[in-house]
Motif scaffolding. Sequence first.
Motif, PDB file in Angstrom:
ATOM      1  N   ILE A   1      19.167  16.286  93.863  1.00 31.04           N
ATOM      2  CA  ILE A   1      18.065  15.366  93.572  1.00 31.04           C
ATOM      3  C   ILE A   1      17.858  15.104  92.088  1.00 31.04           C
ATOM      4  O   ILE A   1      17.261  14.081  91.728  1.00 31.04           O
ATOM      5  CB  ILE A   1      16.751  15.859  94.201  1.00 31.04           C
TER       6      ILE A   1
ATOM      7  N   GLU B   1      16.203  11.829  90.344  1.00 28.11           N
ATOM      8  CA  GLU B   1      14.931  11.887  89.617  1.00 28.11           C
ATOM      9  C   GLU B   1      15.094  11.274  88.225  1.00 28.11           C
ATOM     10  O   GLU B   1      14.207  10.573  87.733  1.00 28.11           O
ATOM     11  CB  GLU B   1      14.465  13.341  89.508  1.00 28.11           C
TER      12      GLU B   1
ATOM     13  N   LEU C   1      13.934   8.924  92.787  1.00 28.48           N
ATOM     14  CA  LEU C   1      12.992   9.867  93.377  1.00 28.48           C
ATOM     15  C   LEU C   1      11.912  10.244  92.371  1.00 28.48           C
ATOM     16  O   LEU C   1      12.136  10.202  91.156  1.00 28.48           O
ATOM     17  CB  LEU C   1      13.716  11.144  93.812  1.00 28.48           C
TER      18      LEU C   1
ATOM     19  N   CYS D   1      12.129  12.719  99.626  1.00 28.73           N
ATOM     20  CA  CYS D   1      13.240  13.395  98.941  1.00 28.73           C
ATOM     21  C   CYS D   1      14.536  13.296  99.751  1.00 28.73           C
ATOM     22  O   CYS D   1      15.310  14.242  99.848  1.00 28.73           O
ATOM     23  CB  CYS D   1      12.878  14.858  98.690  1.00 28.73           C
TER      24      CYS D   1
ATOM     25  N   SER E   1      18.061  12.606 100.237  1.00 29.09           N
ATOM     26  CA  SER E   1      19.172  12.545  99.275  1.00 29.09           C
ATOM     27  C   SER E   1      20.483  12.945  99.943  1.00 29.09           C
ATOM     28  O   SER E   1      20.514  13.854 100.773  1.00 29.09           O
ATOM     29  CB  SER E   1      18.916  13.490  98.099  1.00 29.09           C
TER      30      SER E   1
END
Length: 445
Positions: free
Chosen positions: A315, A319, A324, A367, A369
């Motif tokens: 992630i 991010e 995200l 989240c 992913s």
Amino acid sequence: MTTETTPSLIDNPALFVQWLRDVAPYVHAFRDKTFVIAFGGELIEQGRLEDLVFDVSLLKAMGMRIVLIHGARPQIEKQLSLRGIPSDFINGVRITNVETLEAVKEACGALRLSIEAVFSQGLPNTPMSGSSINVVSGNFLTAKPVGVLNGVDYLHAGVVRKVNRDAIHNQLAQGQVVLLSPLGFSPTGEVFNLSTPEVAAAVASQLHADKLILLSHENLIDEDNNAIAEIDVEQARAMAEQMPLGQFLRLCLTASWVAVQSGVPRAHIVPVDTDGALLLELFQHDGVGTMITKNLLETLREAAFDDLGGILQLITPLEQDGTLVARGREKLESELPFFSVVEHDNMILGCAALYPFPEEKMAEMACFSIDPEMKGMGLGERILAHMEKRARKQGVTQLFVLTTRASHWFLKHGFVAGNVDDLPSDKKRMYNWQRKSQIFIKKIG
């Protein structure tokens, strides 16, 4: 007009560095592991022996312990033809009389010398440059006759009775490559003609090898003509017994499930016609062949603390590019009970979190992913199905997502566009108006 070409590792240093980093975990995992590698005589007939030896030498240089087993069927056929001896098979086993056995020994002896000669190369500007690899052969296999089956005497055709495990391990510990021919010896000095895949299964099983790798000139494909990437032992057994396969591939399948059932963690059937297939199978996540395991390696399950590093690795890039919402490590650690992961061969390839809102019988899937290399392979669909099942168990009737970049994917998978007023009241208060995420909702109850 300009012509675009795919950048090669040589032309792109960054690509080379990334490739090396991707390969490093496999190198660490395989160091000091024992691989039993078997191939048919067809590989030598096709002029692929040097390439195979180069690749095996590379594995050896990385610290892997190698037992190499060669077949000799086409070479035996040539010897029989030269001697005017007919070739006789029953149920895939060669009827081996005294004259045929001499042809078998002649073919195997010549092949063994040819293989040893290639390993002895050390020419500059070749993959063998700087190598110093010793190859050891010997009477490591004790055999017994197949005997008389259904009224047929198979004469000097045999099966493995015992592998001299200690002797082979001693040679491997000294850094030697052990080379075995499909010949076995009885305690009374008799010689028996053996099946290469059966020898490979027996050797891998009795050595407690980490991998059995069978190079086959036939590929295992499904009814849609697609390569089969992974099966378990029961599937391998059923395929060997029921599918219309070539004899060598059938023997490879049988050898694979026998070895895995006997404790070898993984067997691989690798297409010998693919250049570098051995390396591609070992050092690429999806490989190029078929892997046989006791149980399928991919698991979709609720996350555990040990998965934290793998989830972060997935992630963090998302991010950083804004796909995200950023989470700190502490927050992620506290929210692990909400997460599910896809694990394959001890690697986390996908994840998602499920945050329930019980009063409204709704839940947010967040989240979400997937490893970039796994996109387009159905992993997202499997994660979604898992999260829907997990949500239903909690009494959820509607699943919603907030996304800025994946609207088409969710629409394709049964979600419909919503708005902030459709969200649970607690989520509505937390909605980030600056981010302006799109809202999609799916009824699952």
